[in-house]
Motif scaffolding. Sequence first.
Motif, PDB file in Angstrom:
ATOM      1  N   ARG A  36     -10.627  -2.263  -4.015  1.00 28.62           N
ATOM      2  CA  ARG A  36      -9.424  -1.508  -3.633  1.00 28.62           C
ATOM      3  C   ARG A  36      -9.768  -0.076  -3.252  1.00 28.62           C
ATOM      4  O   ARG A  36      -9.146   0.891  -3.704  1.00 28.62           O
ATOM      5  CB  ARG A  36      -8.384  -1.552  -4.750  1.00 28.62           C
ATOM      6  CG  ARG A  36      -7.641  -2.868  -4.885  1.00 28.62           C
ATOM      7  CD  ARG A  36      -6.780  -3.207  -3.685  1.00 28.62           C
ATOM      8  NE  ARG A  36      -5.734  -2.218  -3.482  1.00 28.62           N
ATOM      9  CZ  ARG A  36      -4.565  -2.243  -4.133  1.00 28.62           C
ATOM     10  NH1 ARG A  36      -4.306  -3.240  -4.967  1.00 28.62           N
ATOM     11  NH2 ARG A  36      -3.662  -1.332  -3.919  1.00 28.62           N
TER      12      ARG A  36
ATOM     13  N   ASN B  51     -10.327   1.081   3.765  1.00 31.39           N
ATOM     14  CA  ASN B  51      -9.054   1.441   4.385  1.00 31.39           C
ATOM     15  C   ASN B  51      -7.967   0.569   3.792  1.00 31.39           C
ATOM     16  O   ASN B  51      -8.202  -0.608   3.504  1.00 31.39           O
ATOM     17  CB  ASN B  51      -9.127   1.257   5.905  1.00 31.39           C
ATOM     18  CG  ASN B  51      -7.846   1.671   6.611  1.00 31.39           C
ATOM     19  OD1 ASN B  51      -6.962   0.858   6.859  1.00 31.39           O
ATOM     20  ND2 ASN B  51      -7.731   2.957   6.919  1.00 31.39           N
ATOM     21  N   PRO B  52      -6.758   1.111   3.579  1.00 27.32           N
ATOM     22  CA  PRO B  52      -5.716   0.299   2.945  1.00 27.32           C
ATOM     23  C   PRO B  52      -5.258  -0.912   3.741  1.00 27.32           C
ATOM     24  O   PRO B  52      -5.037  -1.974   3.171  1.00 27.32           O
ATOM     25  CB  PRO B  52      -4.566   1.306   2.734  1.00 27.32           C
ATOM     26  CG  PRO B  52      -4.873   2.450   3.634  1.00 27.32           C
ATOM     27  CD  PRO B  52      -6.351   2.502   3.756  1.00 27.32           C
TER      28      PRO B  52
ATOM     29  N   LYS C  21     -12.375  -4.105  -0.114  1.00 27.55           N
ATOM     30  CA  LYS C  21     -11.086  -4.683  -0.508  1.00 27.55           C
ATOM     31  C   LYS C  21     -11.114  -5.146  -1.956  1.00 27.55           C
ATOM     32  O   LYS C  21     -10.137  -4.994  -2.696  1.00 27.55           O
ATOM     33  CB  LYS C  21     -10.726  -5.850   0.420  1.00 27.55           C
ATOM     34  CG  LYS C  21     -10.249  -5.444   1.796  1.00 27.55           C
ATOM     35  CD  LYS C  21      -8.900  -4.749   1.737  1.00 27.55           C
ATOM     36  CE  LYS C  21      -8.442  -4.301   3.109  1.00 27.55           C
ATOM     37  NZ  LYS C  21      -7.150  -3.575   3.054  1.00 27.55           N
TER      38      LYS C  21
ATOM     39  N   HIS D  15       0.836  -1.204   0.000  1.00 24.82           N
ATOM     40  CA  HIS D  15       0.000   0.000   0.000  1.00 24.82           C
ATOM     41  C   HIS D  15       0.870   1.253   0.000  1.00 24.82           C
ATOM     42  O   HIS D  15       1.906   1.313   0.674  1.00 24.82           O
ATOM     43  CB  HIS D  15      -0.912   0.007   1.220  1.00 24.82           C
ATOM     44  CG  HIS D  15      -1.983  -1.043   1.162  1.00 24.82           C
ATOM     45  ND1 HIS D  15      -3.040  -0.987   0.283  1.00 24.82           N
ATOM     46  CD2 HIS D  15      -2.141  -2.182   1.875  1.00 24.82           C
ATOM     47  CE1 HIS D  15      -3.812  -2.044   0.459  1.00 24.82           C
ATOM     48  NE2 HIS D  15      -3.284  -2.789   1.409  1.00 24.82           N
TER      49      HIS D  15
ATOM     50  N   ASP E  26      -9.082   2.196  -1.002  1.00 23.48           N
ATOM     51  CA  ASP E  26      -8.031   2.375   0.002  1.00 23.48           C
ATOM     52  C   ASP E  26      -7.974   3.833   0.453  1.00 23.48           C
ATOM     53  O   ASP E  26      -7.076   4.591   0.077  1.00 23.48           O
ATOM     54  CB  ASP E  26      -6.673   1.935  -0.553  1.00 23.48           C
ATOM     55  CG  ASP E  26      -6.630   0.452  -0.873  1.00 23.48           C
ATOM     56  OD1 ASP E  26      -7.379  -0.308  -0.233  1.00 23.48           O
ATOM     57  OD2 ASP E  26      -5.854   0.056  -1.768  1.00 23.48           O
TER      58      ASP E  26
END
Length: 553
Positions: free
Chosen positions: A540, A478-479, A537, A208, A542
């Motif tokens: 992605r 969130n990453p 997820k 990330h 992020d």
Amino acid sequence: MNSQNRIIKIHPKDNVLVALLDLKKGESVTYNSRKYRIQDDIAAKHKFATKLLAKGDIVYMYGVVVGKAKKTILEGEVISTTNLEHDTEKYSAEGLTNKIKWEAPDTSNFIGKTFNGYHRPDGKVGTENNWLIIPLVFCQNRNVEVLKDTLVEKLGYGRHQHLKFDIDSLIDDYKNGASIETLLNRDIIKPQNRYHKNPLFPNIDCIHFLTHEGGCGGATSDAIALCHLLAGYINNPNVAGATILSLGCQHAQASILQSALNKMSPDHKKPVYIIEQQQSKSEQELLAEAVKRTFTGLIEANKTERKPAHLNKLVIGLECGGSDGFSGISANPTLGYVSDLIVGLGGSTVLSEFPELNGVEQELINRCVSKEKAKKFSKIMSTYNEKADALGAGFYANPSPGNIKDGLITDAIKSAGAAKKGGTSPVEDVLDYTEQVTAPGLNLLCTPGNDVESTTGLAGSGCNVILFTTGLGTPTGNPITPVVKVSSNSKLFKNMPDIIDFNTGTIIEGTSTIEQTGEDLLNFVIEVASGKLTKAKQLRQDDFIPWKRGMSL
């Protein structure tokens, strides 16, 4: 469906009822043998008065003060911004006795259950195994992007679902004289590439790249807070190690980050490589060093494999965003029940978003295990609100237009429902922004109500899973920490299947209970903690925004 199932009273003290379905002006509805004549068309999720309220009278919901009447409100009249204004009870930590009696819910269905996680030398367990590449200052963002272009595809860490669109067909249609209507009706969505394990480093979930706009040029306190946040990300059990790019002269010095990380985890054994551009021979040398360090770090990180872990290793963040009038009735109480289960099993939960605890401060103060914790919470809340108020936007300004449209008329109404995410267990610890979760049980963490700033803070304080309720829908992710999106109503779950993971709308419909739904959600969390990809997820999503502690609700 009879009228009893069309409305609900949340707490015996309340003087409003909530419409579960649309109500029409002139019709009568009955609750607990009491008949009410509806004075206005009332949309589902909104409230109406159960008695005549004079100007200045207090309105109660969830058993607490959520506003006062701006003018006379008739029995059966809809509660709206035209007749209700924000108001809350005063709070104090002075009279706290700390005699807390709490009984955990039945956890027998989860005794002996485990999740498959990544065990760290400090005893924590990650639900993911990530590598971070972080700039200490915004002028390193370009170098981070170069590393991203260099590493992502070659190492197989492209998007889990890479959206592809058939632009060629639009170009061909346009060249052939197609109409605007034809172009708009053209199906250009191509099949998406599904996620697959990296064959080179199968035990690493992702690399990330956390770019940001801070580190220098603003308040020194913001640069220090940024260093502590980044240290918290490295310290998170979902992270295996990090490559840090520094210019050298910025306010966010590498020494501040190292000091923060050493304080958080004195015996941490994670590889952290800090590379400074002003000490490098050239930008190419800087990037080459970063590539080699990252690659060798990935080799070490890949040696860690998923193994069974007790559920007391879960640290679950409790978040909401895009809330509606059902959030405090279905989704948030479900998270509260999950929180109580996790606490009963010896794990940790974290309730954030302090602007959305406005009005329930006394209830949380009374649940604090010590007067010291209660005073800390009281001080943070009052200081935050006073600073926001001085800048023209106190906690009262928190509800968004979407919140108001769907029944959250005041911040106190929104907060009373949002606090249900924290369940009923004692408050074991109170944390300021970037402070780390160390205590099992329920923790309160100061973050703003802004979805991404708050989830960024939750991950930075050590959460290895985040539960995120929504009634209107949001793609927030969130990453480093999986974010499980929980809908308050079935309509949202059906309309946004690509971003919502779990539905609690069955509670509103009367086909399930909070307890049943909570156990189902915890079983889903166990799957996610063991590697099941959340919708965020897969896409992605992020999101990473450090909080500048000026003015943000």
